[in-house]
Design a protein around this motif. Structure first.
Motif, mmCIF file in Angstrom:
data_model
loop_
_atom_site.group_PDB
_atom_site.id
_atom_site.type_symbol
_atom_site.label_atom_id
_atom_site.label_comp_id
_atom_site.label_asym_id
_atom_site.label_seq_id
_atom_site.Cartn_x
_atom_site.Cartn_y
_atom_site.Cartn_z
ATOM 1 N N ILE A 1 0.836 -1.199 0.000
ATOM 2 C CA ILE A 1 0.000 0.000 0.000
ATOM 3 C C ILE A 1 0.872 1.250 0.000
ATOM 4 N N PRO B 1 -3.162 1.831 -5.833
ATOM 5 C CA PRO B 1 -4.328 1.082 -5.359
ATOM 6 C C PRO B 1 -4.933 0.159 -6.413
ATOM 7 N N TYR C 1 -5.847 -3.686 -5.756
ATOM 8 C CA TYR C 1 -7.234 -4.105 -5.934
ATOM 9 C C TYR C 1 -7.312 -5.351 -6.809
ATOM 10 N N ILE D 1 -3.896 6.435 3.030
ATOM 11 C CA ILE D 1 -5.195 5.916 2.609
ATOM 12 C C ILE D 1 -6.310 6.910 2.916
#
Length: 840
Positions: free
Chosen positions: A184, A189, A193, A242
């Motif tokens: 991360i 992302p 994912y 995040i």
């Protein structure tokens, strides 16, 4: 002794990975640096951020360098107390791109070792994975965040397998948490994912195995809990990153639509389907995992220049009319790529040997790996087809959470590039070591698979022109037969070369497996042959896309925005087209530098000499109306689409004035013309005339019609803001910028009447605070995308600062998460130590 030997072999392998990384990127040994287009753009866009960091020793989370202003969360900002990023920096101790190659190799080595517990097969798998062509293509392009994230795919999966398969709860927890956090922190992302879409198949597989009592339900529950906790802590360590990005994305082109038109529906989240699916893989194109030039290579390969020269000659000799020439121009797109995508930098080549061994792996590997890898591979290949398989794409875009936040479905093939090498080495390991596999079964599968694979290649070689076409529909429509025939012949020749290589490589590996199966050669010799042929195959293909031409003198990599062309620079550039392109912009850069040096104020420049919304040259020297970034603020992107994309020459000047565009660059890159704009509104201005509109469509339409220096367009939803806040004109009032920093602006204001102050600063509702005489006051949006605040009569100081609360909240959660990880890891290590002592 065995453990010590394995440790020694593992260390030797890690050293080998460094050596092979340096061998591939050998120009770094002479001080050269990798030249990457996207990194050049980053350096321009991030210049204000980097200067701020150097000057003040801290971070700004807002920059005005691009698109009028935007948060820096996706521009390389750093976060205080970001421990996991410091660990990442330690792992990236080698120069680029050697660091990425080392991480790709060593990460998969860990995964391979966990899967088969044999360093030889782990080493082989690391070579399969680390030499995947797609990684070299994205490294060359400058997609560092993408390859950085992918490099942590394998070790994260290794941690999960340690828990689920090896039942090493403590070590698995530590590895999973650490690499979840690192992945991360690498900050792509979309790649993470896609990996988790594949991992869902592993979870389902383990659930089914527990239901079938092939493993205990207790183990499945404990393992799932450990992995869930590890992932939560890995996410928690990145809370600042995040949380900031989650807050930001809602205001960007990845968030909700604002306007209602033929392409967009207001309040619908995510990008429109056309944007999401633009880079969709063709169904047959998927075979370039096996044959690299099945649909051509990159859009701009060296062979394309020779083809274009021949085409020009053929046109001169055969064209009968100007209309025919116009059609030819309309029909010609990419010489060396003829697939379904708009264009590409190269194929997602996995390797003929890797794909062949992966197919065998689906017959030989243990079932606990076989089915979930097959399911994940099939799904991701089908998702990569995008617009060529709309029922599946529609389902995922409309139903599956967050899928509509990402574009370019072709990039989901990174999952296959992880799983094929894994199933290949597992199948190969079991082929050689598992005595429960019947000899006749091995021989039968090897024979049949080899025959089918070789047969398919032969069919493509014999009937390829009719099966694959080697032209696009557009080319068939517009090109005359003499050109179309020429293109087809040349492209078939490109394909044939790679297909024959694939045929040869597969035949060699099939023969090697056959000989070793029949004890004609040793297993070690067979593995050596497989490794050598595979390295040769992938290395030679990768060299087409990342080679010594991608490495340049450090002066260009460190400062790509040159302002002068000297004989020394020309000599250093040589025939490198990328660097020639940089020097072509030297006059524009000099013009921008001169403006910035002469006028130190805060304003924007509109640079039409270069594509305004595809460059960061301007941003490197001064704040720009344009820029280059995939995650723009939604309102600014709407502005570009409504005015600049339509090239409305009547209304664009009004927009530029509103954006305080003090200078405009016209002409071309060789002879740029800097034109001052005396009509720019300035940094801020007072208005007393407010027009309320009901819809965002009216807002954005009206700003191109009004005199924004006199009138402000306000959404009807903000009408209550003016309750108890009267407005009255005062021709003597003034509003002046007195202090500028990227994240803090101060204005002096004087007016005999209360007025609305409109600032030529981009509206962002999260993090900006406005103070009038050091008392915080609410602010609103004016003119669709600017900030505005009511200022009472009198003399006042207006100050606005960007202090996003999400950063401090995220820092606290990150610190707690890392502390909890350390506590659990130490406790788990102590528990393992006590267990070992008690056994002894």
């Amino acid at each position: 002794m065995t453990k010590n030997k394995n440790l020694i072999y593992s260390i030797v392998c890690l050293v080998f990975f460094m050596v092979i990384g340096y061998l591939y990127a050998y120009p770094v040994l002479s001080g050269k640096q990798l030249f990457q287009h996207d990194i050049v753009q980053y350096k321009g866009g991030a210049k204000e951020l980097l200067d701020y960091r150097a000057q003040y020793g801290k971070e700004t989370y807002w920059s005005n360098s691009m698109f009028g202003g935007m948060p820096t969360y996706q521009m390389g900002s750093q976060f205080r107390g970001d421990v996991i990023k410091q660990i990442d920096n330690l792992l990236n101790f080698l120069p680029k791109p050697v660091n990425y190659l080392f991480l790709l190799f060593s990460g998969f080595f860990l995964l391979g070792y966990v899967a088969v517990r044999n360093w030889k097969y782990a080493l082989l798998g690391a070579l399969f994975f680390g030499l995947s062509t797609y990684f070299y293509i994205i490294i060359a392009a400058g997609h560092n965040g993408k390859v950085h994230t992918i490099a942590y795919f394998a070790p994260l999966l290794a941690g999960i397998l340690l828990v689920y398969i090896r039942k090493k709860y403590v070590v698995g927890f530590i590895v999973t948490t650490l690499f979840m956090g690192l992945q991360i922190a690498a900050n792509h992302p979309q790649m993470t994912y896609y990996l988790f879409l594949a991992l869902a198949f592993l979870f389902i597989s383990e659930l089914i195995r527990a239901i079938q009592k092939k493993t205990s339900v207790k183990h499945f529950v404990i393992s799932s809990g450990i992995i869930a906790l590890a992932c939560i802590l890995g996410v928690g360590m990145n809370s600042q990153r995040i949380m900031a990005n989650a807050e930001y994305v809602t205001e960007t082109v990845r968030g909700k639509q604002i306007l209602d038109n033929e392409r967009h529906t207001a309040d619908k989240s995510g990008m429109d389907k056309e944007s999401i699916l633009m880079w969709s893989y063709g169904k047959l194109e998927t075979l370039n995992l096996f044959i690299p030039r099945l649909m051509g290579g990159g859009s701009n390969e060296p062979e394309g220049e020779e083809m274009m020269e021949t085409i020009q000659q053929l046109v001169q000799e055969n064209a009968q009319s100007q209309a025919e020439v116009d059609n030819i121009v309309r029909g010609l797109t990419n010489m060396t790529y003829w697939g379904d995508q708009p264009g590409t930098s190269g194929p997602a080549y996995q390797g003929a040997i890797v794909v062949f061994l992966a197919i065998l792996g689906f017959f030989f590997a243990w079932k606990k790996y076989r089915y979930w890898i097959l399911g994940a591979s099939v799904l991701t290949i089908m998702l990569a087809w995008g617009s060529n398989l709309m029922f599946l794409s529609d389902f995922f875009i409309d139903v599956v959470p967050f899928y509509n936040k990402f574009r370019a479905p072709s990039s989901i093939l990174v999952v296959v590039e992880l799983l094929f090498p894994l199933i290949a080495i597992i199948g190969l390991y079991r082929f050689y070591t598992d005595e429960t596999l019947d000899h006749s079964y091995k021989k039968k599968i090897l024979t049949n698979v080899s025959a089918v694979v070789l047969g398919i290649i032969l069919i493509l070689l014999i009937f390829g022109k009719s099966l694959l076409g080697f032209h696009t529909d557009n080319e068939k429509t517009y090109l005359p037969p003499y050109l179309l025939d020429y293109l087809v012949d040349e492209r078939f020749s490109m394909f044939r070369t790679d297909a024959i290589k694939a045929l040869l490589f597969v035949a060699i590996i099939a023969a090697t497996l056959w000989l070793s199966l029949n004890k004609k050669i040793s297993q070690n010799l067979a593995l050596t042959v497989i490794a050598a042929v595979s390295i040769f195959d992938l290395w030679t293909v990768n060299q087409r896309y990342l080679n010594e031409d991608n490495f340049v003198d450090a002066v260009f990599a460190e400062n790509p925005f040159q302002t002068e062309v000297t004989d020394l620079l020309i000599d250093k550039v040589g025939d490198n087209r990328e660097l020639q392109g940089l020097l072509m912009n030297a006059n524009v850069n000099k013009t921008l530098e001169t403006i910035a040096e002469r006028d130190k104020g805060h304003y924007r420049i509109y640079n039409q000499a270069i594509n305004p919304f595809g460059e960061t040259n301007t941003s490197y020297f001064k704040s720009s109306v344009g820029g280059y970034h995939a995650v723009k603020l939604r309102r600014y992107d709407d502005l570009i689409g409504e005015y600049f994309s339509k090239m409305d020459t009547v209304k664009i000047p009004k927009i530029l004035n509103m954006l305080n565009t003090k200078y405009m660059i016209f002409g071309d890159v060789q002879e740029p013309q800097a034109v001052p704009n005396p009509h720019a509104n300035g940094n801020a201005w007072f208005v007393s005339d407010v027009e309320f509109v009901k819809t965002p469509n009216e807002e954005i339409r009206r700003i191109g019609e009004i005199d924004s220096k006199k009138t402000a367009i306000i959404a009807a939803s903000d009408q209550n803001y003016f309750d108890g806040k009267p407005l009255a004109a005062d021709s003597t009032a003034y509003l002046k910028l007195t202090k500028y920093k990227a994240d803090e602006l101060e204005f002096s204001a004087e007016s005999k009447t209360p007025q609305l102050a409109v600032f030529s600063e981009i509206y962002y509702p999260k993090g900006w605070k406005v103070f009038v005489d050091e008392k915080e006051v609410p602010y609103i949006k004016a003119n669709y995308l600017l900030r505005a605040v009511h200022v009472p009569a009198g003399i006042h100081t207006v100050r606005m600062v960007f202090e996003p609360e999400v950063i401090e909240k995220g820092k606290l959660i990150s610190t707690i998460s890392f502390g909890f990880f350390l506590l659990l890891s130490v406790s788990g290590g102590y528990f393992m130590f006590r267990q070992r002592k008690s056994k002894e």
